[in-house]
Design an enzyme around this catalytic site. Sequence first.
Site, PDB file in Angstrom:
ATOM      1  N   LYS A  21       9.115  -6.619  46.673  1.00 33.59           N
ATOM      2  CA  LYS A  21      10.270  -6.436  47.552  1.00 33.59           C
ATOM      3  C   LYS A  21      11.464  -5.946  46.740  1.00 33.59           C
ATOM      4  CE  LYS A  21       8.524  -8.280  51.392  1.00 33.59           C
ATOM      5  NZ  LYS A  21       7.127  -7.978  51.158  1.00 33.59           N
ATOM      6  N   SER A  80       5.009  -3.059  53.720  1.00 32.50           N
ATOM      7  CA  SER A  80       6.380  -3.550  53.851  1.00 32.50           C
ATOM      8  C   SER A  80       7.383  -2.786  52.993  1.00 32.50           C
ATOM      9  CB  SER A  80       6.460  -5.046  53.528  1.00 32.50           C
ATOM     10  OG  SER A  80       6.292  -5.276  52.154  1.00 32.50           O
TER      11      SER A  80
END
Length: 143
Positions: A98, A61
Amino acid sequence: MPVTFLGRLARPSQPLPLFLCRVSAGFPSPAEDHVDANLSLDDLCVQHPAATFFLRVRGDSMRDLGIFDGDIVVVDRSLNPRVGMVVVALVNGAFTCKQLGSHDGRPVLHAANPAYPDIHLGEGEELEVFGVVTNCIHRLPGV
């Protein structure tokens, strides 16, 4: 993107030679055999040893920011997270890596791969930032 805890930095690493010349990533240049100094990766990657951890990344991701499956990220828990920084955060009991963002005054965790949605926290949900990612270490293909 799940992460695996590798542990706290326990001791300084062995300093390795740092050559004075830079290696060309364009046209080749003559090599120089002059060692300028010794360099420890701890000196290069770790600002606050007592607050630094290594984590192994699982998933893709964050690939568009150069963080790939199997990489090791260096996480500094003493840094104050700011919008735009890559962080390791605890969301609903699970760790994730993230990029920290904000939307309407609420934190958002952005993936760096369009195949993954951003993580928007709902009302009453809290974000716990475990630490700020300062470096990423990965092997090159074929090694």
